[in-house]
Scaffold this motif. Sequence first.
Motif, mmCIF file in Angstrom:
data_model
loop_
_atom_site.group_PDB
_atom_site.id
_atom_site.type_symbol
_atom_site.label_atom_id
_atom_site.label_comp_id
_atom_site.label_asym_id
_atom_site.label_seq_id
_atom_site.Cartn_x
_atom_site.Cartn_y
_atom_site.Cartn_z
ATOM 1 N N GLY A 50 0.827 -1.209 0.000
ATOM 2 C CA GLY A 50 0.000 0.000 0.000
ATOM 3 C C GLY A 50 0.862 1.260 0.000
ATOM 4 O O GLY A 50 0.389 2.347 0.331
ATOM 5 N N LYS A 51 2.134 1.123 -0.371
ATOM 6 C CA LYS A 51 3.038 2.283 -0.375
ATOM 7 C C LYS A 51 3.682 2.427 -1.739
ATOM 8 O O LYS A 51 3.832 1.440 -2.460
ATOM 9 C CB LYS A 51 4.128 2.101 0.684
ATOM 10 N N SER A 52 4.082 3.647 -2.069
ATOM 11 C CA SER A 52 4.629 3.830 -3.411
ATOM 12 C C SER A 52 6.159 3.760 -3.403
ATOM 13 O O SER A 52 6.812 4.081 -2.404
ATOM 14 C CB SER A 52 4.162 5.162 -3.986
ATOM 15 N N VAL A 53 6.680 3.337 -4.543
ATOM 16 C CA VAL A 53 8.123 3.261 -4.751
ATOM 17 C C VAL A 53 8.435 4.203 -5.908
ATOM 18 O O VAL A 53 7.759 4.153 -6.935
ATOM 19 C CB VAL A 53 8.540 1.853 -5.235
ATOM 20 N N THR A 54 9.445 5.027 -5.770
ATOM 21 C CA THR A 54 9.869 5.845 -6.905
ATOM 22 C C THR A 54 10.775 4.979 -7.770
ATOM 23 O O THR A 54 11.742 4.408 -7.269
ATOM 24 C CB THR A 54 10.655 7.076 -6.405
ATOM 25 N N PHE A 55 10.424 4.864 -9.052
ATOM 26 C CA PHE A 55 11.250 4.039 -9.944
ATOM 27 C C PHE A 55 11.951 4.904 -10.975
ATOM 28 O O PHE A 55 11.322 5.730 -11.641
ATOM 29 C CB PHE A 55 10.395 2.984 -10.660
ATOM 30 N N VAL A 56 13.254 4.729 -11.108
ATOM 31 C CA VAL A 56 14.023 5.416 -12.142
ATOM 32 C C VAL A 56 14.678 4.349 -13.006
ATOM 33 O O VAL A 56 15.429 3.510 -12.499
ATOM 34 C CB VAL A 56 15.125 6.314 -11.521
ATOM 35 N N GLU A 57 14.361 4.368 -14.301
ATOM 36 C CA GLU A 57 15.020 3.411 -15.193
ATOM 37 C C GLU A 57 16.372 3.992 -15.576
ATOM 38 O O GLU A 57 16.448 5.077 -16.151
ATOM 39 C CB GLU A 57 14.154 3.153 -16.441
ATOM 40 N N GLY A 58 17.422 3.300 -15.215
ATOM 41 C CA GLY A 58 18.757 3.832 -15.504
ATOM 42 C C GLY A 58 19.814 2.786 -15.261
ATOM 43 O O GLY A 58 19.548 1.729 -14.687
ATOM 44 N N ASP A 59 21.018 3.126 -15.706
ATOM 45 C CA ASP A 59 22.120 2.170 -15.681
ATOM 46 C C ASP A 59 23.219 2.698 -14.760
ATOM 47 O O ASP A 59 23.612 3.869 -14.881
ATOM 48 C CB ASP A 59 22.643 2.006 -17.122
ATOM 49 N N ILE A 60 23.739 1.850 -13.893
ATOM 50 C CA ILE A 60 24.786 2.310 -12.957
ATOM 51 C C ILE A 60 26.070 2.712 -13.677
ATOM 52 O O ILE A 60 26.929 3.353 -13.096
ATOM 53 C CB ILE A 60 25.106 1.260 -11.849
ATOM 54 N N ARG A 61 26.205 2.339 -14.953
ATOM 55 C CA ARG A 61 27.394 2.755 -15.698
ATOM 56 C C ARG A 61 27.235 4.171 -16.248
ATOM 57 O O ARG A 61 28.175 4.719 -16.816
ATOM 58 C CB ARG A 61 27.662 1.768 -16.843
ATOM 59 N N ASN A 62 26.026 4.733 -16.107
ATOM 60 C CA ASN A 62 25.750 6.047 -16.691
ATOM 61 C C ASN A 62 25.752 7.108 -15.586
ATOM 62 O O ASN A 62 24.810 7.214 -14.813
ATOM 63 C CB ASN A 62 24.385 5.960 -17.395
ATOM 64 N N ASP A 63 26.838 7.901 -15.534
ATOM 65 C CA ASP A 63 26.926 8.848 -14.415
ATOM 66 C C ASP A 63 25.931 9.990 -14.535
ATOM 67 O O ASP A 63 25.504 10.558 -13.530
ATOM 68 C CB ASP A 63 28.365 9.328 -14.166
ATOM 69 N N THR A 64 25.538 10.334 -15.761
ATOM 70 C CA THR A 64 24.551 11.412 -15.909
ATOM 71 C C THR A 64 23.234 11.000 -15.262
ATOM 72 O O THR A 64 22.609 11.762 -14.502
ATOM 73 C CB THR A 64 24.308 11.710 -17.417
ATOM 74 N N GLN A 65 22.822 9.759 -15.549
ATOM 75 C CA GLN A 65 21.555 9.276 -14.960
ATOM 76 C C GLN A 65 21.661 9.205 -13.434
ATOM 77 O O GLN A 65 20.742 9.602 -12.718
ATOM 78 C CB GLN A 65 21.208 7.886 -15.518
ATOM 79 N N LEU A 66 22.799 8.703 -12.958
ATOM 80 C CA LEU A 66 22.957 8.586 -11.499
ATOM 81 C C LEU A 66 22.994 9.973 -10.853
ATOM 82 O O LEU A 66 22.349 10.213 -9.832
ATOM 83 C CB LEU A 66 24.258 7.848 -11.164
ATOM 84 N N ASN A 67 23.754 10.888 -11.468
ATOM 85 C CA ASN A 67 23.854 12.240 -10.917
ATOM 86 C C ASN A 67 22.494 12.871 -10.764
ATOM 87 O O ASN A 67 22.201 13.539 -9.774
ATOM 88 C CB ASN A 67 24.704 13.122 -11.852
ATOM 89 N N SER A 68 21.652 12.648 -11.760
ATOM 90 C CA SER A 68 20.346 13.293 -11.703
ATOM 91 C C SER A 68 19.506 12.736 -10.551
ATOM 92 O O SER A 68 18.784 13.477 -9.877
ATOM 93 C CB SER A 68 19.695 13.207 -13.089
#
Length: 339
Positions: A50-68
């Motif tokens: 009954g709780k929400s999870v924030t999901f981000v589709e991204g790759d740990i090799r991609n620093d731009t995605q991780l930084n964001s």
Amino acid sequence: MKTILVTGGAGYIGSHTVLQLLEANYQVIVFDNLCNASEESLRRVSALTGKSVTFVEGDIRNDTQLNSVFAQHSIDAVIHFAGLKAVGESVQKPLNYYENNVYGSINLCQVMAQHGVKNIVFSSSATVYGDPVSLPLRENMSTGHPTNPYGMSKLMVENVLTDLHSSDENWNIVILRYFNPVGAHPSGQIGEDPNGIPNNLMPYISQVASGKLEQLAVFGDDYDTADGTGVRDYIHVEDLADGHIKAIERLSLSMGLDVYNLGTGQGYSVLEMINAFEKACGKPISYKIAPRRSGDIAACYADPTKAATELNWNAQKSLEDMCRDAWHWQSNNPQGYTS
Ligand code: NAD
Ligand code: WQD
């Protein structure tokens, strides 16, 4: 409320851990490239809690995605599950394994450092012990020579994290060495959903029971074990997930770097596993004895005392629970998350 970033959180162990984090009132962000998972696992986790999870589709090799992700959220700690885990595939494609598991982990730590987040729980494996010199395995025993690139990638990340902590004591690191995770959430709603033909014993047996696969090949009956088949320390994924909650609690005490085995301390043979699963599903499992699988060891089980003493963690679930829950998941979801 603390916010935990869970890399690889849509996967098998990740989804069970996310569920327990939500139940323990953590806020959770999952970062996963879905290369071996489906977002459906997280939809089910949300429905169950009954709780929400924030999901981000991204790759740990991609620093731009991780930084964001780190720029947008105030993250307290990271549980790092993301990685590739198929032993045989790692022998065929070592560069993929080193790139995903080693480079990906380094990239993640670099981005964490840039954002001043220095709390991490890392998914390692009993495979880092190599062929055990003696049993049960304790954390201070030699990590030996893992016999495949997958195992080597886990050991390399352990070494990177150890050096990172030596260089900067503000890093708080918990390395968890899992033994053989099996089973599923008791609801039968989330579980292990391997791609193609399973490599591991429990999902293989489950698929023979459900009729998806015809027969199990038992890899060797001439090992130096009680019945000649390989012995492993199978641990319920729910107990494993609980180990991560305990590890996060430990990180909040800022204790430096620690390594823990997550196993039950009890080994079962392949034939004992078949027997227990037959009881759980109420039908016979067809099997034949086949040659040994290359790279396999006779027996492997943990001494889990350190986790019991320092994390206040003990595996609670029995072999019967593991088989019942694995079968519940398999019979409810014969095609996994696409069922
Ligand atoms: P899994 O494949 O179900 O989960 C791993 C998740 O990581 C998947 O959701 C996948 O999509 C994601 N992922 C992979 N590469 C990624 C990348 N580059 N960027 C972002 N996401 C990525 O596996 P699991 O069984 O849940 O294992 C979780 C972790 O535990 C892994 O690191 C694995 O090596 C380790 N481990 C697993 C076992 C086991 O037997 N299942 C035993 C010991 C250790
Ligand atoms: C268990 C036992 C097999 C399949 C692997 C990785 C390890 C970790 C967990 C990630 C062995 C036998 C198996 C089959 C069989 N993963 N078996 N027939 O090999 O202990 O560990 O998964 O970190 O790194 O190496 O697990 O489930 O493959 O095998 O007889 O079809 O079952 O020989 O004795 P393993 P497994």
